[in-house]
Design a protein around this motif. Structure first.
Motif, mmCIF file in Angstrom:
data_model
loop_
_atom_site.group_PDB
_atom_site.id
_atom_site.type_symbol
_atom_site.label_atom_id
_atom_site.label_comp_id
_atom_site.label_asym_id
_atom_site.label_seq_id
_atom_site.Cartn_x
_atom_site.Cartn_y
_atom_site.Cartn_z
ATOM 1 N N ALA A 72 0.871 -1.181 0.000
ATOM 2 C CA ALA A 72 0.000 0.000 0.000
ATOM 3 C C ALA A 72 0.899 1.220 0.000
ATOM 4 O O ALA A 72 1.969 1.211 0.635
ATOM 5 N N PHE A 73 0.478 2.247 -0.711
ATOM 6 C CA PHE A 73 1.261 3.490 -0.698
ATOM 7 C C PHE A 73 0.980 4.250 0.599
ATOM 8 O O PHE A 73 -0.167 4.321 1.056
ATOM 9 N N VAL A 74 2.036 4.789 1.158
ATOM 10 C CA VAL A 74 1.919 5.684 2.322
ATOM 11 C C VAL A 74 2.824 6.887 2.029
ATOM 12 O O VAL A 74 3.671 6.818 1.133
ATOM 13 N N PRO A 75 2.655 7.990 2.745
ATOM 14 C CA PRO A 75 3.478 9.170 2.415
ATOM 15 C C PRO A 75 4.930 9.073 2.869
ATOM 16 O O PRO A 75 5.798 9.757 2.334
ATOM 17 N N ASN A 76 5.205 8.259 3.864
ATOM 18 C CA ASN A 76 6.590 8.161 4.361
ATOM 19 C C ASN A 76 6.711 6.945 5.284
ATOM 20 O O ASN A 76 5.696 6.385 5.724
ATOM 21 N N ALA A 77 7.957 6.579 5.569
ATOM 22 C CA ALA A 77 8.193 5.389 6.395
ATOM 23 C C ALA A 77 7.665 5.579 7.812
ATOM 24 O O ALA A 77 7.237 4.619 8.460
ATOM 25 N N THR A 78 7.687 6.810 8.301
ATOM 26 C CA THR A 78 7.147 7.069 9.647
ATOM 27 C C THR A 78 5.683 6.627 9.715
ATOM 28 O O THR A 78 5.245 6.027 10.700
ATOM 29 N N THR A 79 4.940 6.928 8.662
ATOM 30 C CA THR A 79 3.531 6.510 8.627
ATOM 31 C C THR A 79 3.431 4.992 8.595
ATOM 32 O O THR A 79 2.594 4.389 9.286
ATOM 33 N N GLY A 80 4.292 4.353 7.797
ATOM 34 C CA GLY A 80 4.273 2.884 7.730
ATOM 35 C C GLY A 80 4.503 2.266 9.102
ATOM 36 O O GLY A 80 3.787 1.340 9.519
ATOM 37 N N VAL A 81 5.468 2.794 9.834
ATOM 38 C CA VAL A 81 5.768 2.271 11.177
ATOM 39 C C VAL A 81 4.584 2.531 12.110
ATOM 40 O O VAL A 81 4.171 1.664 12.883
ATOM 41 N N ASN A 82 3.993 3.720 11.999
ATOM 42 C CA ASN A 82 2.834 4.049 12.849
ATOM 43 C C ASN A 82 1.661 3.107 12.610
ATOM 44 O O ASN A 82 0.989 2.694 13.553
ATOM 45 N N ILE A 83 1.421 2.793 11.339
ATOM 46 C CA ILE A 83 0.273 1.925 11.026
ATOM 47 C C ILE A 83 0.439 0.577 11.723
ATOM 48 O O ILE A 83 -0.488 0.069 12.365
ATOM 49 N N VAL A 84 1.637 0.023 11.649
ATOM 50 C CA VAL A 84 1.856 -1.293 12.269
ATOM 51 C C VAL A 84 1.815 -1.162 13.796
ATOM 52 O O VAL A 84 1.107 -1.913 14.479
ATOM 53 N N ALA A 85 2.544 -0.191 14.327
ATOM 54 C CA ALA A 85 2.632 -0.068 15.787
ATOM 55 C C ALA A 85 1.256 0.137 16.414
ATOM 56 O O ALA A 85 0.949 -0.422 17.463
ATOM 57 N N ARG A 86 0.407 0.928 15.747
ATOM 58 C CA ARG A 86 -0.870 1.294 16.347
ATOM 59 C C ARG A 86 -1.975 0.305 16.014
ATOM 60 O O ARG A 86 -3.086 0.414 16.511
ATOM 61 N N SER A 87 -1.647 -0.675 15.134
ATOM 62 C CA SER A 87 -2.640 -1.716 14.820
ATOM 63 C C SER A 87 -2.410 -2.985 15.632
ATOM 64 O O SER A 87 -3.217 -3.907 15.580
ATOM 65 N N LEU A 88 -1.314 -3.041 16.346
ATOM 66 C CA LEU A 88 -0.883 -4.301 16.959
ATOM 67 C C LEU A 88 -1.793 -4.798 18.087
ATOM 68 O O LEU A 88 -1.759 -5.969 18.431
ATOM 69 N N GLN A 89 -2.566 -3.905 18.676
ATOM 70 C CA GLN A 89 -3.397 -4.258 19.841
ATOM 71 C C GLN A 89 -2.548 -4.908 20.933
ATOM 72 O O GLN A 89 -2.789 -6.058 21.337
ATOM 73 N N LEU A 90 -1.542 -4.151 21.335
ATOM 74 C CA LEU A 90 -0.662 -4.636 22.398
ATOM 75 C C LEU A 90 -1.438 -4.705 23.706
ATOM 76 O O LEU A 90 -2.360 -3.906 23.943
ATOM 77 N N ARG A 91 -1.060 -5.655 24.541
ATOM 78 C CA ARG A 91 -1.731 -5.808 25.846
ATOM 79 C C ARG A 91 -0.701 -5.604 26.961
ATOM 80 O O ARG A 91 0.498 -5.761 26.722
ATOM 81 N N PRO A 92 -1.175 -5.294 28.168
ATOM 82 C CA PRO A 92 -0.226 -5.134 29.282
ATOM 83 C C PRO A 92 0.642 -6.380 29.402
ATOM 84 O O PRO A 92 0.139 -7.503 29.325
ATOM 85 N N GLY A 93 1.940 -6.153 29.525
ATOM 86 C CA GLY A 93 2.862 -7.280 29.678
ATOM 87 C C GLY A 93 3.462 -7.760 28.362
ATOM 88 O O GLY A 93 4.467 -8.465 28.348
ATOM 89 N N ASP A 94 2.846 -7.391 27.230
ATOM 90 C CA ASP A 94 3.450 -7.728 25.928
ATOM 91 C C ASP A 94 4.792 -7.013 25.799
ATOM 92 O O ASP A 94 5.026 -5.982 26.452
ATOM 93 N N GLU A 95 5.630 -7.524 24.923
ATOM 94 C CA GLU A 95 6.941 -6.893 24.720
ATOM 95 C C GLU A 95 7.195 -6.642 23.237
ATOM 96 O O GLU A 95 6.851 -7.460 22.390
#
Ligand SMILES: Cc1ncc(COP(=O)(O)O)c(C=O)c1O
Length: 393
Positions: A72-95
């Motif tokens: 998928a096209f994104v405007p920059n790598a920062t956005t690409g990293v944000n999409i993954v980081a903020r989609s991960l649904q991390l839970r307390p205690g995850d690493e």
């Protein structure tokens, strides 16, 4: 090759790494797309953009060794990293595991995502001098049953090191840990085959070493992860997704919203925006093809490594890694504790645009050598007054 770029001829431009520089003919290709858009914005954005983005994605996929559906096209790598980081649904205690060489903005992204969810963001110390053969082991030694993701750069920012990401992804997969590679500097600088690397997610910039226009970047995700990723801006693709779910088998007329995969459906349309940078990426790929880029890359690597050795010798300092751990950028250690002052002097006294970076209290001049860089420009750095003697205490 310098005249093929729009760079100020009075400038010694040794900082391709920060924001790239785009050849005139690629900018002209982008301009032509913008002209077409402005001739009939409705026809262009409503009726043609889906197919045009599809064609550009297909050329990019061939170039990167990835299925177009997984991009998928994104405007920059920062956005690409944000999409993954903020989609991960991390839970307390995850690493989330990373290195201590990561780019500040992306480091901040994961710090934010982890703090918000109660997950642990673990930065593994990768010491200098860098030992590529110990890299995977060092990171994998920190994996625990709670490790959800390993996030590292393909080529680091301040230290310009190439990390062995294919080996890392293989080891992580064997332990059931997801991988996100920040390839901001890799496309164009390294021959790349994303599927061979085997990352779960890979984001890269077109506007750095591929010589694409600013705002051209991509996010790759393996097919099984498409439905886990969410757009930073929710828009029409999500409506299309609902309709498609209701009317199984029907082909939606609005491919500008849908693309060819869930990944694209969510990310492709985020409101009205200028898509010309992405559409001009095939012109950037063609530019590099037309100028025998593998040869250009090799020549630039040799020059970047030679200047590193010349300056290291002057100061009696050791390079931080082997020659083959660098691409077209090298991080040259210098005995100047005030990085900002050195950068200012290089620019003010010598008109040299070059970043002076810091890592673990050490200072580096990070040179980028690109196809347009001349031997005389590299020599100007070696002879710059600011680099003739150590900084006064
Ligand atoms: C390693 C690394 N990651 C990410 C980025 C961010 O790239 P962008 O500003 O295109 O998002 C940079 C920028 O220099 C970088 O060096």
């Amino acid at each position: 090759m310098r005249e093929l770029f729009q760079l100020d001829p009075d400038l010694i431009f040794l900082n391709h790494g920060s924001f790239g520089a785009c050849p005139r003919e690629v900018l002209q290709a982008q301009r032509r797309w913008q002209d077409e858009m402005e001739a009939n914005p409705v026809a262009f954005l409503s009726r043609r953009s889906g197919a045009l983005l599809g064609q550009a994605r297909s050329v990019l996929g061939d170039y990167l060794g990835a299925r177009a559906d997984d991009l998928a096209f994104v405007p920059n790598a920062t956005t690409g990293v944000n999409i993954v980081a903020r989609s991960l649904q991390l839970r307390p205690g995850d690493e989330v595991l990373t290195s201590n060489h990561e780019y500040g903005a992306c480091d901040a992204t994961f710090r934010f995502a982890c703090e918000r969810s109660g997950a642990l963001y673990k930065r593994v110390h990768i010491p200098l001098p860098y030992q590529a053969s110990a890299f995977v082991e060092r990171l994998m030694a920190e994996v625990t049953p709670r490790t959800r993701l390993i996030f590292v750069s393909h080529i680091t920012s301040a230290t310009a090191l190439i990390f062995p990401v294919a080996d890392l992804c293989r080891a992580a997969r064997a332990r059931g840990v997801l991988t996100l590679i920040d390839g901001a500097h890799a496309p164009g600088q390294l021959p790349l085959n994303i599927e061979d690397i085997g990352a779960d997610f890979y984001t890269g910039n077109g506007h750095k070493w591929m010589c694409g226009p600013k705002g051209s970047a991509f996010l790759y995700a393996r097919r099984e992860h498409h439905s886990t990723l969410h757009a930073p801006v929710v828009s029409w693709g999500y409506v299309a997704e609902a309709i498609q779910a209701d009317t199984e088998g029907s082909t939606l007329a609005f491919d500008r919203y849908t693309g060819t995969s869930i990944l694209q459906r969510r990310l492709q349309w985020q409101g009205t925006r200028d898509i010309s940078a992405w559409l001009a990426l095939p012109a950037a790929i063609e530019f590099q093809r037309g100028h025998d880029w593998p040869t250009v890359r090799r020549r630039c690597h040799v020059a970047a490594v030679e200047v590193m050795h010349a300056l290291c010798q002057r100061w009696g300092l050791e390079p931080i890694a082997r020659d083959e751990d660098f691409g077209q950028m090298t991080a040259i250690p210098v005995p100047h504790p005030d990085a900002a002052e050195l950068q200012r002097r290089l620019y003010d006294e010598s008109r040299i645009e070059i970043p002076v970076t810091q890592h673990e209290g050490r200072t580096f001049v990070r040179i980028s050598v690109q196809g347009y860089t001349t031997e005389a420009e590299v020599q100007a750095l070696v002879e710059a007054p600011a680099l003739q003697s150590p900084a006064q205490p």
